[in-house]
Design an enzyme around this catalytic site. Structure first.
Site, PDB file in Angstrom:
ATOM      1  N   GLY A  38       0.816  -1.211   0.000  1.00 22.40           N
ATOM      2  CA  GLY A  38       0.000   0.000   0.000  1.00 22.40           C
ATOM      3  C   GLY A  38       0.847   1.256   0.000  1.00 22.40           C
ATOM      4  N   SER A  81       1.477   3.442  -3.313  1.00 18.30           N
ATOM      5  CA  SER A  81       1.026   4.478  -4.247  1.00 18.30           C
ATOM      6  C   SER A  81      -0.338   5.048  -3.875  1.00 18.30           C
ATOM      7  CB  SER A  81       0.939   3.901  -5.652  1.00 18.30           C
ATOM      8  OG  SER A  81       2.167   3.342  -6.017  1.00 18.30           O
ATOM      9  N   GLU A 123      15.262  -5.146  -3.113  1.00 20.20           N
ATOM     10  CA  GLU A 123      14.475  -6.080  -3.910  1.00 20.20           C
ATOM     11  C   GLU A 123      14.481  -5.754  -5.387  1.00 20.20           C
ATOM     12  OE1 GLU A 123      13.811  -8.765  -2.835  1.00 20.20           O
ATOM     13  OE2 GLU A 123      14.149  -8.335  -0.728  1.00 20.20           O
ATOM     14  N   GLU A 140      13.038   6.118 -15.278  1.00 25.75           N
ATOM     15  CA  GLU A 140      13.595   7.457 -15.094  1.00 25.75           C
ATOM     16  C   GLU A 140      14.106   7.625 -13.669  1.00 25.75           C
ATOM     17  OE1 GLU A 140      10.717   6.722 -16.512  1.00 25.75           O
ATOM     18  OE2 GLU A 140      11.099   7.325 -18.582  1.00 25.75           O
TER      19      GLU A 140
HETATM   20  C1  LIG Z   1       0.861  -3.314 -12.950  1.00 27.75           C
HETATM   21  C2  LIG Z   1       1.203  -2.412 -11.810  1.00 27.75           C
HETATM   22  C3  LIG Z   1       1.067  -2.865 -10.516  1.00 27.75           C
HETATM   23  C4  LIG Z   1       1.352  -2.018  -9.430  1.00 27.75           C
HETATM   24  N1  LIG Z   1       1.170  -2.499  -8.169  1.00 27.75           N
HETATM   25  C5  LIG Z   1       1.364  -1.653  -7.127  1.00 27.75           C
HETATM   26  C6  LIG Z   1       1.092  -2.091  -5.779  1.00 27.75           C
HETATM   27  O1  LIG Z   1       0.704  -3.241  -5.553  1.00 27.75           O
HETATM   28  N2  LIG Z   1       1.238  -1.228  -4.778  1.00 27.75           N
HETATM   29  C7  LIG Z   1       1.684   0.053  -4.975  1.00 27.75           C
HETATM   30  O2  LIG Z   1       1.827   0.792  -4.009  1.00 27.75           O
HETATM   31  N3  LIG Z   1       1.966   0.513  -6.238  1.00 27.75           N
HETATM   32  C8  LIG Z   1       1.802  -0.311  -7.304  1.00 27.75           C
HETATM   33  N4  LIG Z   1       2.065   0.136  -8.582  1.00 27.75           N
HETATM   34  C9  LIG Z   1       2.412   1.552  -8.769  1.00 27.75           C
HETATM   35  C10 LIG Z   1       3.856   1.806  -9.166  1.00 27.75           C
HETATM   36  O3  LIG Z   1       4.713   1.663  -8.082  1.00 27.75           O
HETATM   37  C11 LIG Z   1       3.876   3.221  -9.781  1.00 27.75           C
HETATM   38  O4  LIG Z   1       3.320   3.082 -11.074  1.00 27.75           O
HETATM   39  C12 LIG Z   1       5.245   3.834  -9.874  1.00 27.75           C
HETATM   40  O5  LIG Z   1       5.753   4.124  -8.608  1.00 27.75           O
HETATM   41  C13 LIG Z   1       5.218   5.141 -10.700  1.00 27.75           C
HETATM   42  O6  LIG Z   1       4.256   6.058 -10.269  1.00 27.75           O
HETATM   43  P1  LIG Z   1       3.148   6.627 -11.283  1.00 27.75           P
HETATM   44  O7  LIG Z   1       2.608   5.487 -12.048  1.00 27.75           O
HETATM   45  O8  LIG Z   1       2.225   7.436 -10.504  1.00 27.75           O
HETATM   46  O9  LIG Z   1       3.947   7.525 -12.314  1.00 27.75           O
HETATM   47  P2  LIG Z   1       4.389   9.067 -12.113  1.00 27.75           P
HETATM   48  O10 LIG Z   1       5.202   9.180 -10.908  1.00 27.75           O
HETATM   49  O11 LIG Z   1       3.191   9.944 -12.244  1.00 27.75           O
HETATM   50  O12 LIG Z   1       5.329   9.250 -13.353  1.00 27.75           O
HETATM   51  C14 LIG Z   1       4.908   9.642 -14.685  1.00 27.75           C
HETATM   52  C15 LIG Z   1       6.171   9.806 -15.520  1.00 27.75           C
HETATM   53  O13 LIG Z   1       6.988  10.850 -14.981  1.00 27.75           O
HETATM   54  C16 LIG Z   1       8.283  10.383 -14.711  1.00 27.75           C
HETATM   55  N5  LIG Z   1       8.845  11.021 -13.523  1.00 27.75           N
HETATM   56  C17 LIG Z   1       8.262  11.233 -12.319  1.00 27.75           C
HETATM   57  N6  LIG Z   1       9.104  11.825 -11.481  1.00 27.75           N
HETATM   58  C18 LIG Z   1      10.260  12.013 -12.148  1.00 27.75           C
HETATM   59  C19 LIG Z   1      11.537  12.555 -11.812  1.00 27.75           C
HETATM   60  N7  LIG Z   1      11.827  13.026 -10.584  1.00 27.75           N
HETATM   61  N8  LIG Z   1      12.497  12.550 -12.770  1.00 27.75           N
HETATM   62  C20 LIG Z   1      12.243  12.064 -14.003  1.00 27.75           C
HETATM   63  N9  LIG Z   1      11.065  11.527 -14.367  1.00 27.75           N
HETATM   64  C21 LIG Z   1      10.091  11.493 -13.453  1.00 27.75           C
HETATM   65  C22 LIG Z   1       8.103   8.886 -14.495  1.00 27.75           C
HETATM   66  O14 LIG Z   1       9.304   8.174 -14.704  1.00 27.75           O
HETATM   67  C23 LIG Z   1       7.042   8.562 -15.526  1.00 27.75           C
HETATM   68  O15 LIG Z   1       7.650   8.418 -16.765  1.00 27.75           O
HETATM   69  C24 LIG Z   1       1.802  -0.698  -9.667  1.00 27.75           C
HETATM   70  C25 LIG Z   1       1.967  -0.256 -10.970  1.00 27.75           C
HETATM   71  C26 LIG Z   1       1.672  -1.085 -12.036  1.00 27.75           C
HETATM   72  C27 LIG Z   1       1.839  -0.561 -13.432  1.00 27.75           C
END
Ligand SMILES: Cc1cc2nc3c(=O)[nH]c(=O)nc-3n(C[C@H](O)[C@H](O)[C@H](O)COP(=O)(O)OP(=O)(O)OC[C@H]3O[C@@H](n4cnc5c(N)ncnc54)[C@H](O)[C@@H]3O)c2cc1C
Lengths: 346, 378
Positions: B127, B129, B244, B362
Site C-alpha cells: 500500500g 502508491s 528487492e 527514469e
Molecule cells: C501493474 C502495476 C502494478 C502495481 N502495483 C502496485 C502495488 O501493488 N502497490 C503500490 O503501491 N503501487 C503499485 N504500482 C504503482 C507503481 O509503483 C507506480 O506506477 C510507480 O511508482 C510510478 O508512479 P506513477 O505510475 O504514478 O507515475 P508518475 O510518478 O506519475 O510518473 C509519470 C512519468 O513521470 C516520470 N517522472 C516522475 N518523477 C520524475 C523525476 N523526478 N524525474 C524524471 N522523471 C520522473 C516517471 O518516470 C514517468 O515516466 C503498480 C503499478 C503497475 C503498473
C-alpha cells in the site's frame, strides 16, 4: 581483492606510464609501439594462458582476459591477445613453443600446406608486418618468421595494423600436426579476446566521460547535472557492466586449463559488440565537440570499440550462431541451457 | 562497480534441479505460463510450494523458514519465474514483507506473521502508491491519527495489486505533520478485512482486474500492527526497495514467450537466428549480473546502485524482447490463438508496466546517475 583483480591492476600499472597519448600517436604513425610491447613482454603479460612448457607464463583463460581488459582500457597498441591467448595457445596445443617477440594469428581457411611449402593468403592480420605468424594450414599448425611472404599493409579504424599477407611459396620455420578442434577453439578465443578488450575500453570510456561531464560547465553548472546527460552516463555504465560480466563469465567458464564454451563465447561477444556501439555513441554525445578532438583521448577508445566489435566474424554472426544452436536444441532445452551458469567443481 | 561472475556451489545447483523437477511434475502439461511475477494467484499452489520449504526460504528456522541465503532463494525464485508458476499469492509477503518484519518488526509480530508467511497462508499487498503520490512517494496523504492504544487511518491507495485476494497490506502513511516531509511517515500493517476498508478493481488495458483502489475510512489499527518505528516509514521503505530491485523477476517475464517461440517457429533464417541469439546472449549476461548482486548481498554488501542498474537493464531487455519476438514471429496476434500468440498478446499489453512498477526507469536512472557523478559507485 581477488587474484584476477590484482592481475588486471598490475597490467594497468605497467601501461599507465607507457601507453600514453604520445605513444599511441607514434604507434599509429609507425605501426608499432616497441616500448609498450617490451614492458608487457618483460612482465610476462603477453603469454598468460600459454603453458610454461610451451614458453608461456601459464595461467587460465580468465587471467588472460583480465590482462586484455587492462590492455583495452589503456588502448595498448600491441598484439597481446594474439601472442598469448590466440597464437600461443594454438601453438601449445600442437606441442610447439611460442617464438620470441610478438606473435599473431588469424583464421586461415584459404591456406594450404604441402611438401613443406605454404600456398594462399590471409587477410586482416593484426600486426602482420611485425609479428611472427602462427596459422592452421590444412591439418598442421605452422609458424612463419616476421615479414615472410608479401605483406600489404592495412589497418582498422583505430589505426592498428591489419595486414594482408600472401604466403604462397613460404617455408614455415616450424610445423606440427594439430587436432580437429584447433580451428574452432581459436575462433572462440578470438571472439572472447575482443569481448574482453571491449569490456576494458568501455570501462575506460565511462571513467573519462564521468570525469569530463563533471568538470565541463554550461548554464552555470556541470553538464552531468542535466538529467539528459546523466542518462547517457547511466547508459554507458550499464553497457560497460554487462559487457564485463559477459566476458568474465565466458572466460571463467573455461576453468583452470580448459577452453571457453561455444555458447558462452557467442553470448559474450554478441553482448560486448552491441555494448561497444552503444557506449561510443553515448560518450560522444555527452562530451560534445571536445570528445571529437584527437587531443581529448576518447577517440582512441571509441575507434577501438568500433573496430573490435566487427573482428572475428562480428557480434551479429555470433548471435546468429547462438540462435541456431539454441533452436536446434529445442524449446525445452532453452532455459536449462541459458541458466547452466558457472558451477563450482568442488 | 563491475561485479565478478559468481559460481553456484554444487548444493545450490542441485537445489535448482530439485525445484525444476518438482515443477515439471506439479504443473499441468498444458500449463500456460504467467509472465514472471504476473503469474496467477493460486493459494493452493503457494501452500504446496511452502510444503516443499520454498516459500519464505530466507526466514530463519525459528520463525518457520529455512534460514536460506539470498543465493539459495535466488535459485528457487528464478526457476519459479522462468516456469511462469502461479506465485502471485505469496509473492509480496515473501519477497517484501518477511524481510521487512525481520528487520523492523517486533518479536511478537515475527512470531505471528513469519510462520504463516512461510506456510503459504498469509498473503500481503503493498500500500504505497496513491492518486497523487507515484514516483514522489513521500507525498502520500493517507493519514493515521492517534487513538488510545492504536491508530485511525483514512485515505486512498491505488494500484494495489491483489488487494481483493490478499489478507493484509502494509500502508505507508503520515503520522505527523512534521515540516520535514520524510519524517512524518510510518508503516502500518492493515488487515484488508477490517471494517472501513473498501476495495474496488481498476481495470487495466487488457481487461484484467488485479489492481485495485483501496479506500480506508477511519480504519482502526492497533499499536501492535505498527511496522518498525513511528516516523521511520521513509527509511524503512527505501531500504526495502533498494534490496528487492535486482532479482530474477526483472528478466524472467519473457522466458515463457521465448520457449513458445522456439516451440512454434524456431529460427528459419539468418535474420531470426541473429535476433534470437542476441536476446539469448543478453539474458545469459543479465542473469549473471543479477546473481552477482544476490551473492554480494550474502557477503554483507548493500549494492543499491548496482541493483538499480540491473533492474533497468533487465526490464528494458524484457521490453525489447517482446518487440523482437513479435517482429521475427511475423504474425498477427490473436489473444485466443496459439500459445505463442496468447503470450505475445499478454506481453504486448503488459510490457509497459515492467518499466513502471517498483520504480520507473527514469527514477532508477536518476539514482544511478547520482551515484556515478558523486563517485559513489566503486
Ligand atoms: C501493474 C502495476 C502494478 C502495481 N502495483 C502496485 C502495488 O501493488 N502497490 C503500490 O503501491 N503501487 C503499485 N504500482 C504503482 C507503481 O509503483 C507506480 O506506477 C510507480 O511508482 C510510478 O508512479 P506513477 O505510475 O504514478 O507515475 P508518475 O510518478 O506519475 O510518473 C509519470 C512519468 O513521470 C516520470 N517522472 C516522475 N518523477 C520524475 C523525476 N523526478 N524525474 C524524471 N522523471 C520522473 C516517471 O518516470 C514517468 O515516466 C503498480 C503499478 C503497475 C503498473
Amino acid at each position: 581483492m581477488s587474484e584476477i583483480d590484482e592481475l588486471r591492476d598490475a597490467v594497468a600499472d605497467v601501461l599507465r606510464a607507457r601507453s600514453t597519448a604520445e605513444a599511441l600517436e607514434a604507434a599509429e604513425r609507425d605501426g608499432w609501439a616497441p616500448d609498450v610491447w617490451s614492458a608487457l613482454a618483460e612482465g610476462g603479460f603477453a603469454t598468460v594462458a600459454v603453458p610454461e612448457s610451451a614458453g608461456g607464463s601459464g595461467g587460465s583463460v580468465a587471467q588472460a582476459c583480465a590482462v586484455l581488459e587492462a590492455c583495452g582500457a589503456a588502448s595498448a597498441p600491441v598484439p597481446v591477445a594474439e601472442t598469448g591467448l590466440l597464437a600461443g595457445r594454438l601453438l601449445a596445443s600442437a606441442g610447439l613453443s611460442v617464438p620470441e617477440g610478438p606473435v599473431t594469428t588469424v583464421a586461415s581457411p584459404g591456406v594450404s600446406f604441402s611438401d613443406g611449402v605454404l600456398a594462399g593468403a590471409v587477410d586482416r592480420v593484426p600486426w602482420g608486418r611485425s609479428a611472427s605468424l602462427a596459422l592452421v594450414a590444412g591439418s598442421s599448425v605452422v609458424v612463419v618468421a616476421p615479414g615472410s611472404g608479401v605483406v600489404t599493409p592495412g589497418r582498422n579504424i583505430a589505426g592498428e595494423p591489419r595486414d594482408h599477407v600472401d604466403l604462397t611459396g613460404v617455408r614455415p620455420l616450424e610445423s606440427a600436426p594439430v587436432g580437429p578442434d584447433a580451428v574452432e577453439d581459436l575462433r572462440r578465443r578470438g571472439a572472447l579476446s575482443r569481448a574482453a578488450l571491449i569490456a576494458g575500453a568501455a570501462r575506460a570510456v565511462l571513467d573519462l566521460t564521468v570525469r569530463y561531464t563533471g568538470e565541463r560547465e554550461q548554464f552555470g553548472r556541470p553538464v552531468a547535472k542535466f538529467p539528459a546527460v546523466a542518462a547517457h552516463l547511466v547508459q554507458i555504465a550499464e553497457q560497460a557492466e554487462i559487457a564485463a560480466m559477459a566476458a568474465r563469465s565466458a572466460a571463467e567458464g573455461a576453468g583452470e586449463e580448459g577452453e571457453p564454451a561455444a555458447l558462452d563465447v557467442a553470448a559474450a561477444f554478441s553482448v560486448a559488440s552491441d555494448a561497444a556501439g552503444a557506449v561510443a555513441t553515448a560518450a560522444h554525445q555527452a562530451t560534445g565537440a571536445m570528445g571529437m578532438t584527437r587531443e581529448f583521448g576518447l577517440g582512441v577508445l571509441t575507434r577501438r570499440l568500433w573496430s573490435w566489435r566487427d573482428e572475428w566474424g562480428g557480434g551479429a554472426a555470433w548471435a546468429a550462431e547462438l540462435g541456431r544452436s539454441l533452436a536446434a536444441g529445442g524449446a525445452d532445452a532453452f532455459w536449462p541451457t541459458i541458466s547452466r551458469g558457472l558451477v563450482a567443481s568442488s | 562497480m563491475i561485479f565478478s561472475p559468481t559460481s553456484l556451489s554444487a548444493a545450490e545447483d542441485a537445489l535448482r534441479h530439485e525445484v525444476r523437477a518438482w515443477l515439471a511434475k506439479t504443473l499441468p502439461t498444458d500449463f500456460r505460463p504467467g509472465l514472471g511475477l504476473g503469474g496467477r494467484h493460486d493459494p493452493e499452489f503457494s501452500r504446496a510450494l511452502a510444503a516443499q520449504g520454498w516459500v519464505g526460504m530466507s526466514i530463519p528456522e525459528e520463525y518457520g523458514g529455512a534460514g536460506a541465503t539470498t543465493v539459495e532463494r535466488f535459485v528457487v525464485v528464478e526457476e519459479l519465474l522462468a516456469a511462469g508458476a502461479p506465485i502471485t499469492a505469496h509473492w509480496i509477503a515473501e519477497r517484501q514483507t518477511a524481510p521487512a518484519l525481520l528487520r523492523f518488526g517486533t518479536e511478537e509480530q515475527r512470531r505471528w506473521f513469519l510462520p504463516r508467511i512461510a506456510a503459504g497462508e498469509c498473503f500481503f499487498s503493498l500500500g504505497m502508491s496513491e492518486p497523487d503520490a507515484g514516483s514522489d512517494l513521500a507525498s502520500v496523504k493517507t493519514t493515521a491519527v492517534r487513538e488510545d492504544d492504536g491508530w485511525r487511518v483514512s485515505g486512498t491507495k491505488v494500484w494495489t495489486t491483489n488487494a481483493h485476494l490478499n489478507h493484509f497490506f502494509v500502508v505507508l502513511c503520515r503520522t505527523s505533520t512534521a515540516d520535514d516531509r520524510h519524517a512524518g511517515l510510518s508503516q502500518l500493517i492493515v488487515d484488508l478485512s477490517s471494517p472501513g476498508v473498501s476495495v474496488s478493481p481498476i481495470p487495466l488495458i487488457d481487461g484484467e482486474l488485479h489492481v485495485n483502489e483501496v479506500v480506508l475510512d477511519d480504519v482502526y489499527v492497533p499499536d501492535d500492527r505498527v511496522l518498525g518505528d513511528i516516523g521511520q516509514g521513509w527509511t524503512q521503505v527505501t531500504a526495502e526497495l533498494a534490496h528487492e530491485r535486482s532479482g530474477p523477476d526483472r528478466y524472467c517475464s519473457v522466458i515463457g514467450l521465448l520457449h513458445s517461440y522456439l516451440a512454434e517457429i524456431g529460427v528459419p533464417d539468418d535474420r531470426s537466428a541473429a535476433a534470437f541469439g542476441r536476446i539469448a546472449a543478453r539474458l545469459w549476461s543479465i542473469r549473471q549480473l543479477s546473481l552477482a548482486v544476490a551473492r554480494s548481498l550474502d557477503e554483507g554488501e548493500a549494492p543499491a546502485t548496482e541493483a538499480a542498474l540491473v533492474k533497468d537493464v533487465g526490464t528494458i531487455f524484457e521490453q525489447q524482447t517482446v518487440e523482437t519476438i513479435r517482429e521475427i514471429a511475423a504474425l498477427e496476434i490473436d489473444p485466443e490463438g496459439s500459445m505463442l500468440q496468447q503470450l505475445l498478446a499478454e506481453c504486448v499489453m503488459n510490457a509497459p508496466s515492467w518499466t513502471l512498477r517498483g520504480g520507473t526507469t527514469e527514477i532508477l536512472r536518476g539514482i544511478a546517475a547520482k551515484a556515478l557523478t558523486r563517485g559513489g559507485a566503486r
